[in-house]
Design a protein around this motif. Structure first.
Motif, short mmCIF file in Angstrom:
data_model
loop_
_atom_site.label_atom_id
_atom_site.label_comp_id
_atom_site.label_asym_id
_atom_site.label_seq_id
_atom_site.Cartn_x
_atom_site.Cartn_y
_atom_site.Cartn_z
N ASN A 1 0.76 -1.08 0.12
CA ASN A 1 -0.04 -0.10 -0.03
C ASN A 1 0.85 1.05 0.00
O ASN A 1 2.13 1.15 0.05
N GLN B 1 -3.40 -4.77 -7.21
CA GLN B 1 -2.86 -3.38 -7.25
C GLN B 1 -3.71 -2.71 -6.38
O GLN B 1 -5.12 -2.56 -6.23
N VAL C 1 -5.44 0.68 -4.76
CA VAL C 1 -5.58 2.15 -5.20
C VAL C 1 -4.84 2.97 -4.63
O VAL C 1 -4.42 2.77 -3.37
N HIS C 2 -4.95 4.25 -4.80
CA HIS C 2 -3.89 5.21 -4.32
C HIS C 2 -4.40 5.56 -2.77
O HIS C 2 -3.63 5.77 -2.14
N SER C 3 -5.52 5.58 -2.31
CA SER C 3 -5.82 5.57 -1.10
C SER C 3 -5.44 4.30 0.12
O SER C 3 -5.28 4.64 1.24
N SER D 1 -12.65 -6.36 -6.45
CA SER D 1 -12.19 -5.16 -5.64
C SER D 1 -12.42 -5.53 -4.19
O SER D 1 -13.95 -5.89 -3.81
N ALA E 1 -4.27 1.06 -11.00
CA ALA E 1 -5.12 2.10 -10.67
C ALA E 1 -4.49 3.47 -10.94
O ALA E 1 -3.35 3.63 -10.82
N SER F 1 -3.82 7.46 -10.13
CA SER F 1 -4.09 8.19 -8.62
C SER F 1 -4.98 9.45 -8.85
O SER F 1 -5.17 9.69 -7.93
N ASP G 1 -7.78 9.78 -10.16
CA ASP G 1 -9.19 9.27 -9.68
C ASP G 1 -9.10 7.71 -9.55
O ASP G 1 -9.17 7.11 -10.43
N GLU G 2 -9.41 7.60 -8.20
CA GLU G 2 -9.08 6.08 -8.06
C GLU G 2 -10.36 5.21 -8.47
O GLU G 2 -10.42 4.25 -8.19
N ASN G 3 -11.32 5.65 -8.67
CA ASN G 3 -12.42 4.97 -9.47
C ASN G 3 -12.11 4.26 -10.74
O ASN G 3 -12.83 3.29 -11.20
N PHE H 1 -9.44 2.32 -13.39
CA PHE H 1 -8.39 1.50 -13.34
C PHE H 1 -8.01 0.70 -14.74
O PHE H 1 -9.08 0.51 -15.53
#
Length: 291
Positions: free
Chosen positions: A52, A90, A92-94, A109, A166, A168, A170-172, A174
């Motif tokens: 992460n 992968q 996501v950015h958060s 997910s 993913a 970064s 917009d983590e919606n 990928f």
């Protein structure tokens, strides 16, 4: 972070390599023992792993599910159980959600903040070289078997998912690629409806080929089994570059995140070029750049 597959006699492992100091490449193999430490072992095949963004958790993709390793506490827990190999992962950015790409074409997910089943106490560790390491065992609890109910899945790729990226910005969103050469852009909010963009021209049939995105997240690059490097516009899907730069298959690609070397000095490769990318193969390391 380095993950090993394992063999018929033993499972895979995850290692952490310390890159905080200077690296003397001619003697790096001699110093590897002091720089690399094993942090987790498994009696399963470890196909992939990802860390992460804040470096506190590692997710492992195995031949029968995904597991989460807390690097601060050493706790290891099952995230998701499945009968299909997890070939790509992968965060996501958060760092709150991890994407898992399966051999059967599904992309799952998983929210890592949900409560997951810890391994039984007697299976949670083993002693190797004087150190206690978390061990991922094939045995699992009923709660672990039900983790699939908490994950969001859809059979949205036409073959095994070999790479996930993913975005970064917009983590919606990928990107995913499959073994048959398909490359697609997805929106997590609309994942059940399929891809929102496709990228044509990629050549693949059985190789675990990566996708990489440039730091501005405008360009997507991959190397095909035809030894051709291709670059697409993420927004439009247009292929803007396709060239066989060497008679070799590239299985590792990397866009530099900055124009600085590890020691903070300016990179000689980037001073006079609009863009550049590293490409790795069994024959060596290559650098390709624009004008």
């Amino acid at each position: 972070m380095v993950a090993t597959l394992g063999s018929g006699e033993s499972g895979g492992s995850v290692y952490i390599m310390d890159m905080s100091g200077s690296v003397d490449f001619p003697t790096v193999s001699l110093n590897a023992c002091g720089r690399i430490g094993r942090v987790a072992s498994s009696d399963r095949t470890v196909w992939t792993a990802d860390c992460n963004p804040d470096g506190t958790q590692v997710v492992l993709g195995t031949n029968n599910g995904a597991a989460l390793l807390n690097l601060e506490t050493g706790a290891l827990s099952w995230l998701y159980r499945c009968k299909s190999d997890i070939l790509s992962q992968q965060f996501v950015h958060s760092g709150n959600v991890v994407l898992c790409g399966l051999r059967n074409g599904s992309i799952v997910s998983i929210d890592v903040r949900q409560r997951h089943s810890n391994l039984p106490r007697g299976l949670a560790s083993s002693v190797t070289a004087g150190r206690t390491l978390p061990v991922l065992s094939a045995r699992h609890s009923a709660r672990g078997r039900n983790q699939a109910d908490k994950a969001k899945a859809s059979g949205i790729m036409s073959s095994a998912v070999c790479s996930l990226v993913a975005l970064s910005s917009d983590e919606n969103y990928f990107l995913g690629s499959s073994m048959d050469g398909s490359i697609k852009l997805f929106d997590l909010r609309l994942i059940q409806k399929g891809a929102i963009q496709s990228y044509a021209g990629h050549v693949n049939s059985h190789t675990h080929l990566p996708l990489v995105v440039d730091p501005s997240e405008t360009l997507l690059m991959s190397g095909g089994e035809d030894c051709t490097i291709r670059i697409w516009s993420i927004k439009t899907g247009e292929q803007i570059f396709a060239q066989s730069v060497a008679d070799v298959l590239f299985t590792a690609l990397c866009w530099p995140e900055s124009s600085l070397n590890l020691d903070g000095s300016s990179s000689l490769f980037d001073l006079n070029h609009s863009w550049g990318a590293w490409m790795g193969s069994r024959d060596g390391l290559f650098y390709m750049h624009g004008t």
